[in-house]
Enzyme design. Structure first.
Site: not given
Ligand code: DGL
Length: 262
Positions: A73, A183
């Site tokens: 993430c 993301c």
């Molecule tokens: N997959 C997360 C990232 O890479 C998502 C973040 C979120 O939950 O806003 O930032």
């Protein structure tokens, strides 16, 4: 020691895009994946809250005897990985927007970064941009609402198309020739993005680089599994198991998806 699982966590299902790259490169490794979908999106939360949630996920994975943890993430990496590294002995691999390769290869010297507010406002993101993109114009765009729609399994809806177009068109007007997906949820939007982007604009994400770094650190620390059988993959979500299962159908591997109220 070596045959313990790799732990992977994300605010939800996005990190499965990273898990996919890891299992392809390291097919004999066992993995435990934690999707904190109940708390998604992390991107709209304060740094303190993102650190708190990252600690909770880390402690669960350490409790499952993970030998290495992948923070799959960008938002959790850019806000919490230094805290995690200072407080736990297990090695951590993080993910950050791939600004460096985009900056090196851009001919228009203008690179777009689509990421969450939490990532774009982090000091780690800004120091990476400063160190690796001198002389490059970075066009930052918050992907407000995208994570929520992906978490609902809404990849192809007209609402998704309209929202995404609203973010992409202004970046194109500014002359970007690279779009960095900052993301881990966003690689699932690549088919839609390809419909919107002219052929000269390339999409770049960090999934393969994270998998390579995971392999390098396992080797460096003598933690590569000795197994020569395909790994076992356990997925836990505190959200909707069905949505997570749908994202994993294509993988066709030895995996289980369970609800866990963590
Ligand atoms: N997959 C997360 C990232 O890479 C998502 C973040 C979120 O939950 O806003 O930032």
């Amino acid at each position: 020691m070596k045959n313990r699982p790799i732990g992977i966590f994300d605010s939800g299902i996005g990190g499965t895009s990273i898990w996919g790259e890891i299992q392809e490169l390291l097919p004999f490794e066992n993995c435990i994946y934690l999707a904190d979908s109940k708390n998604a999106p992390y991107g709209e939360k304060s740094k303190e809250r993102i650190v708190e949630l990252s600690i909770k996920n880390t402690e669960y994975l350490i409790g499952q005897d993970c030998k290495l943890i992948v923070v799959a993430c960008n938002t959790a990496t850019t806000n919490a990985i230094s805290h995690l590294r200072q407080n736990y002995q297990v090695p951590f691999i993080g993910i950050e927007p791939a600004i460096k390769p985009a900056a090196i290869n851009s001919t228009s010297k203008t690179v777009g970064v689509l990421a969450t507010q939490g990532t774009l406002s982090s000091s780690l993101f800004h120091s990476t941009a400063k160190n690796h993109a001198a002389g490059i114009t970075i066009v930052e765009q918050k992907g407000t609402g995208l994570v929520e729609m992906i978490e609902n399994g809404e990849l192809n809806s007209s609402k998704m198309y309209r929202t995404l177009e609203g973010y992409i068109l202004p970046m194109l007007e500014k002359g970007i020739d690279y779009l960095v997906l900052g993301c881990t949820h966003y690689p699932y939007l690549i088919p839609l993005l390809k419909k919107m982007l002219p052929p000269n604009v390339k999409i770049i994400d960090s999934g393969q680089a994270v998998a390579k770094q995971t392999k390098a650190i396992l080797e460096q620390k003598g933690l590569v599994t000795t197994s020569t059988e395909m790994g076992i993959h356990q997925f836990y979500t505190n959200g909707d198991e069905k949505v997570l299962k749908n994202f994993l159908l294509a993988a066709n591997l030895n995996l289980t998806v369970s609800f866990l109220d963590f």
